[in-house]
Design an enzyme around this catalytic site. Structure first.
Site, PDB file in Angstrom:
ATOM      1  N   THR A  40      26.444 -29.198  27.844  1.00 47.87           N
ATOM      2  CA  THR A  40      25.400 -29.447  26.831  1.00 47.87           C
ATOM      3  C   THR A  40      24.115 -29.902  27.501  1.00 47.87           C
ATOM      4  O   THR A  40      23.021 -29.440  27.176  1.00 47.87           O
ATOM      5  CB  THR A  40      25.867 -30.547  25.854  1.00 47.87           C
ATOM      6  OG1 THR A  40      27.057 -30.110  25.208  1.00 47.87           O
ATOM      7  CG2 THR A  40      24.797 -30.858  24.821  1.00 47.87           C
TER       8      THR A  40
ATOM      9  N   ALA B  59      29.941 -31.589  21.359  1.00 47.27           N
ATOM     10  CA  ALA B  59      31.093 -31.565  20.456  1.00 47.27           C
ATOM     11  C   ALA B  59      31.842 -32.893  20.504  1.00 47.27           C
ATOM     12  O   ALA B  59      32.193 -33.471  19.462  1.00 47.27           O
ATOM     13  CB  ALA B  59      32.022 -30.411  20.830  1.00 47.27           C
TER      14      ALA B  59
ATOM     15  N   HIS C 191      28.921 -18.001  32.703  1.00 47.10           N
ATOM     16  CA  HIS C 191      28.133 -18.934  31.891  1.00 47.10           C
ATOM     17  C   HIS C 191      28.935 -19.573  30.762  1.00 47.10           C
ATOM     18  O   HIS C 191      28.811 -20.763  30.511  1.00 47.10           O
ATOM     19  CB  HIS C 191      26.950 -18.156  31.328  1.00 47.10           C
ATOM     20  CG  HIS C 191      26.003 -18.949  30.495  1.00 47.10           C
ATOM     21  ND1 HIS C 191      25.322 -20.043  30.980  1.00 47.10           N
ATOM     22  CD2 HIS C 191      25.612 -18.810  29.199  1.00 47.10           C
ATOM     23  CE1 HIS C 191      24.540 -20.539  30.026  1.00 47.10           C
ATOM     24  NE2 HIS C 191      24.713 -19.825  28.937  1.00 47.10           N
TER      25      HIS C 191
ATOM     26  N   GLU D 165      16.219 -15.189  21.049  1.00 52.59           N
ATOM     27  CA  GLU D 165      17.082 -14.867  22.200  1.00 52.59           C
ATOM     28  C   GLU D 165      17.835 -13.571  21.933  1.00 52.59           C
ATOM     29  O   GLU D 165      17.804 -13.043  20.813  1.00 52.59           O
ATOM     30  CB  GLU D 165      18.052 -16.023  22.471  1.00 52.59           C
ATOM     31  CG  GLU D 165      17.328 -17.267  22.979  1.00 52.59           C
ATOM     32  CD  GLU D 165      18.268 -18.397  23.333  1.00 52.59           C
ATOM     33  OE1 GLU D 165      19.330 -18.134  23.888  1.00 52.59           O
ATOM     34  OE2 GLU D 165      17.910 -19.545  23.036  1.00 52.59           O
TER      35      GLU D 165
ATOM     36  N   ARG E 185      29.696 -14.018  22.592  1.00 49.26           N
ATOM     37  CA  ARG E 185      28.982 -15.058  21.829  1.00 49.26           C
ATOM     38  C   ARG E 185      27.504 -14.708  21.665  1.00 49.26           C
ATOM     39  O   ARG E 185      26.833 -14.324  22.615  1.00 49.26           O
ATOM     40  CB  ARG E 185      29.087 -16.383  22.578  1.00 49.26           C
ATOM     41  CG  ARG E 185      28.301 -17.504  21.964  1.00 49.26           C
ATOM     42  CD  ARG E 185      28.393 -18.704  22.860  1.00 49.26           C
ATOM     43  NE  ARG E 185      27.741 -18.440  24.119  1.00 49.26           N
ATOM     44  CZ  ARG E 185      26.593 -19.001  24.505  1.00 49.26           C
ATOM     45  NH1 ARG E 185      25.998 -19.875  23.717  1.00 49.26           N
ATOM     46  NH2 ARG E 185      26.068 -18.719  25.660  1.00 49.26           N
TER      47      ARG E 185
ATOM     48  N   HIS F   6      25.705 -14.966  32.218  1.00 51.71           N
ATOM     49  CA  HIS F   6      24.299 -15.035  31.834  1.00 51.71           C
ATOM     50  C   HIS F   6      23.534 -14.108  32.765  1.00 51.71           C
ATOM     51  O   HIS F   6      23.673 -14.195  33.983  1.00 51.71           O
ATOM     52  CB  HIS F   6      23.767 -16.463  31.939  1.00 51.71           C
ATOM     53  CG  HIS F   6      22.490 -16.647  31.185  1.00 51.71           C
ATOM     54  ND1 HIS F   6      21.325 -16.039  31.564  1.00 51.71           N
ATOM     55  CD2 HIS F   6      22.200 -17.342  30.054  1.00 51.71           C
ATOM     56  CE1 HIS F   6      20.372 -16.365  30.700  1.00 51.71           C
ATOM     57  NE2 HIS F   6      20.877 -17.145  29.769  1.00 51.71           N
TER      58      HIS F   6
ATOM     59  N   ARG G  58      23.898 -10.143  25.613  1.00 55.66           N
ATOM     60  CA  ARG G  58      24.052 -10.482  27.036  1.00 55.66           C
ATOM     61  C   ARG G  58      25.003  -9.588  27.803  1.00 55.66           C
ATOM     62  O   ARG G  58      24.806  -9.339  28.984  1.00 55.66           O
ATOM     63  CB  ARG G  58      24.588 -11.910  27.156  1.00 55.66           C
ATOM     64  CG  ARG G  58      23.502 -12.862  27.004  1.00 55.66           C
ATOM     65  CD  ARG G  58      23.945 -14.244  27.295  1.00 55.66           C
ATOM     66  NE  ARG G  58      22.914 -15.077  26.721  1.00 55.66           N
ATOM     67  CZ  ARG G  58      23.038 -16.343  26.485  1.00 55.66           C
ATOM     68  NH1 ARG G  58      24.158 -16.956  26.795  1.00 55.66           N
ATOM     69  NH2 ARG G  58      22.060 -17.018  25.953  1.00 55.66           N
TER      70      ARG G  58
ATOM     71  N   GLU H 168      33.266 -25.735  23.542  1.00 55.11           N
ATOM     72  CA  GLU H 168      33.562 -24.552  24.364  1.00 55.11           C
ATOM     73  C   GLU H 168      35.028 -24.425  24.752  1.00 55.11           C
ATOM     74  O   GLU H 168      35.528 -23.319  24.974  1.00 55.11           O
ATOM     75  CB  GLU H 168      32.683 -24.552  25.631  1.00 55.11           C
ATOM     76  CG  GLU H 168      32.808 -23.240  26.400  1.00 55.11           C
ATOM     77  CD  GLU H 168      31.868 -23.133  27.602  1.00 55.11           C
ATOM     78  OE1 GLU H 168      30.927 -23.930  27.702  1.00 55.11           O
ATOM     79  OE2 GLU H 168      32.089 -22.228  28.428  1.00 55.11           O
TER      80      GLU H 168
ATOM     81  N   SER I 268      26.596 -21.732  20.522  1.00 51.15           N
ATOM     82  CA  SER I 268      27.667 -22.621  20.988  1.00 51.15           C
ATOM     83  C   SER I 268      27.392 -24.093  20.674  1.00 51.15           C
ATOM     84  O   SER I 268      28.305 -24.826  20.280  1.00 51.15           O
ATOM     85  CB  SER I 268      27.911 -22.450  22.479  1.00 51.15           C
ATOM     86  OG  SER I 268      26.697 -22.343  23.156  1.00 51.15           O
TER      87      SER I 268
ATOM     88  N   GLY J  18      30.212 -33.889  25.806  1.00 46.65           N
ATOM     89  CA  GLY J  18      29.108 -32.997  25.437  1.00 46.65           C
ATOM     90  C   GLY J  18      28.827 -33.138  23.948  1.00 46.65           C
ATOM     91  O   GLY J  18      29.288 -34.086  23.290  1.00 46.65           O
TER      92      GLY J  18
HETATM   93  C1  SIN Z   1      19.789 -19.723  27.535  1.00 44.19           C
HETATM   94  O1  SIN Z   1      18.917 -20.555  27.346  1.00 44.19           O
HETATM   95  O2  SIN Z   1      19.550 -18.566  27.894  1.00 44.19           O
HETATM   96  C2  SIN Z   1      21.220 -20.109  27.316  1.00 44.19           C
HETATM   97  C3  SIN Z   1      21.470 -20.292  25.895  1.00 44.19           C
HETATM   98  C4  SIN Z   1      22.912 -20.027  25.570  1.00 44.19           C
HETATM   99  O3  SIN Z   1      23.718 -19.771  26.450  1.00 44.19           O
HETATM  100  O4  SIN Z   1      23.233 -20.016  24.379  1.00 44.19           O
END
Ligand code: SIN
Length: 538
Positions: free
Chosen positions: A42, A15, A349, A112, A384, A237, A288, A373, A389, A13
């Site tokens: 990723t 990282a 998630h 977000e 988080r 999520h 979240r 992760e 991430s 990914g």
């Molecule tokens: C999302 O697009 O909602 C996920 C982004 C994330 O988990 O940082």
């Protein structure tokens, strides 16, 4: 077969590939990855990378949002370092060819949950794929990097350090790696090993993660003696597509990015009333943990199967351009998000905990680093912040590289021969049907008893059951030929037990860990949970 290189990276990914690219300036790098190189968490990231790149934004503000989401458990020095390094690391992605979405000649920054301003760089809703492809291209162009697809690490190679430095008696020198297409186990020896093996969403029945996310790196590190931290903090999520008609053997749920709520999407109950209106000042963009718990409570209260994400106030052209991946997927499922609310449920998630590292990604096991992760660096605390991430993966790739570059005992190490892989003893009579049964049982157990809302009774019952299942898994492991499924099952079973133990040991509710029997945060409990096979330490 015996492979040897200067550095071994486990996982492909953001990282892992970023670390590999940097380490290639110091020597040869082998990257092992379970499936094809692009298959990683990723690759499926929709939202993007949070970084304070806008002139109106500030490092202070990004750090403040991260610390607030982390609910008192972030390492503040790490937060400040990651946030400060963010803009430079994101620029480096541009240098390998990543193109982020722009609007009117400027970066089109997304919003977000938990962010008080727009700061998420994205490439439509294909951000992860854009990054992954650019990094794979760059790695394939490097003559010093070799990527081994369909190769999964099964255990770390451990041996005394011949140099006998005071810290290094028991040291990591690479990994035993299963070639999944042939069933052969090879030794991949290296002076330094970097775990970048991602998260463990598949410990849960329903997850947004691809099927490679089985926490193998965390489990291997634990077996080898490194410490794991904060495994109880599993992020759900809030908005994954609810699609009961489509049977996905892996329990995978398609993500509807939080950026949709950043662009005005609202959560509705079945009767069309708003869910988040009076629950948090940020309403649909609350962190979240809060949104996922609100949905969980609503589903339990009403008995409904899902809630709804309504984007219908947005024009179709906007949705098609900003969220091409999600829009097309929904249409394919027979749902037009510009005309009707989309049914959604939460799913596992992201793991905020993982292999404990210092601020350079070094674990307590000499020779072993962890990034991305699979690592617990202290950035995320108890929850988080969205889109932090990918940023963590990038920043810690650079920090691990910097630490290895300075460490002469690594660069000049003589890698010892590896003990031969001990073939699994055949215990006649084992049947492969146990593998499927144990997988199902573990994932359902963890989903039902160690989910968004926990109780002491459920956790204690989960611990008793998982111990029985693990005994059975170890018997099967000894008696059945090596396969990817079996190696993953052994790891998932171990992680499930460690997650449950971590959750039991936290006698409070904080961030993502919510226990009805201890519903408030407790100041004395405001500390990380460490687990090591050599006993408790902190
Ligand atoms: C999302 O697009 O909602 C996920 C982004 C994330 O988990 O940082």
């Amino acid at each position: 077969m015996d492979h040897s290189s200067d550095f071994l990276v486990i996982g492909s990914g953001i990282a892992g590939l970023s670390t590999a690219l940097k380490l290639a300036s110091l020597g040869t790098v082998h990257v092992v990855t379970k499936k094809e190189a692009a298959e990683s968490n990723t690759n499926y990231a929709q939202g993007g990378i949070a970084a304070a790149v806008d002139p109106d934004d500030s490092l202070e503000s990004h750090a403040a949002d991260t610390l607030k989401a982390g609910a008192g458990l972030c390492r503040e020095d790490v937060v400040r370092r990651v946030v400060a390094d963010g803009p430079a690391r994101v620029r480096e992605l541009g240098e390998v060819g990543v193109r982020f979405s722009e609007k009117e000649g400027r970066l089109d920054l997304g919003l977000e949950g938990g962010h008080f301003r727009r700061r998420v760089l994205h490439a439509g809703d294909f951000t992860g794929r854009e990054i992954e492809q650019a990094l794979i291209r760059a790695c394939r162009q490097s003559p010093r990097i070799r990527i081994f697809e369909d190769h999964m690490a099964a255990d770390l190679i451990l041996a005394d350090d011949p140099a006998k430095t005071p810290i290094a008696r028991n040291r990591c020198w690479g990994a035993y790696v299963l070639e999944t297409k042939t069933g052969e186990v090879h030794s991949f020896r290296a002076k330094a090993t970097v775990l970048a093996s991602g998260g463990a969403g598949r410990v849960y029945l329903y997850t947004s993660n691809p099927d490679v996310a089985t926490g193998c790196g965390m489990a291997m590190a634990y077996r080898a003696g490194a410490a794991l931290a904060n495994l109880e903090f599993v992020q759900f999520h809030p908005t994954c597509l609810y699609n009961p008609g489509v049977r996905d053997e892996q329990g995978r749920r398609f993500l509807l990015s939080e950026a949709m709520r950043g662009e005005g999407g609202i959560l509705l109950r079945k009767d069309g009333t708003r869910l988040m209106e009076d629950l948090h000042p940020l309403e649909d963009l609350a962190p979240r943990d809060i949104v996922a718990r609100a949905i969980d409570a609503e589903l339990k209260r009403s008995g409904d199967e899902c809630v709804f994400l309504d984007m219908s106030a947005k024009p179709r052209e906007f949705l098609e351009k900003r969220f091409p991946n999600i829009f097309t997927h929904c249409l394919w499922m027979g749902i037009d998000p510009s005309k009707q609310p989309v049914p959604v449920v939460p799913a596992a998630h992201f793991f905020c905990g993982g292999v404990e590292t210092d601020s350079d990604g070094a674990t307590r096991l000499p020779g072993l680093y962890a990034v991305g992760e699979c690592a617990h660096t202290g950035l995320h605390g108890a929850n988080r912040l969205a889109s932090n991430s990918l940023l963590e993966g990038l920043v810690f790739a650079e920090r691990a590289f910097g630490a290895i570059e300075k460490e002469r005992t690594i660069l000049e190490a003589k890698v010892p021969a590896a003990d031969p892989w001990k073939p699994i003893r055949a215990a006649p009579g084992q049947e492969a049907v146990f593998i499927r049964q144990d997988w199902d049982e573990i994932r359902r157990l963890v989903w039902n008893f160690v989910g968004i809302v926990r109780t002491d009774r459920r956790l204690n019952s989960a611990l008793e059951r998982i111990r029985i299942i693990r005994r059975e898994v170890m018997e099967v492991y000894r008696g059945t030929p090596m396969s990817r499924d079996l190696v993953e099952l052994r790891n998932v079973a171990l992680l499930a037990e460690l997650i449950i133990s971590s959750a039991i040991s936290r006698r409070e509710s904080r961030g993502l860990h919510y226990n009805l029997d201890h519903p408030e945060p407790v100041e004395n409990e405001r500390k990380d949970t460490f687990l090591s096979r050599y006993g408790p330490y902190g």
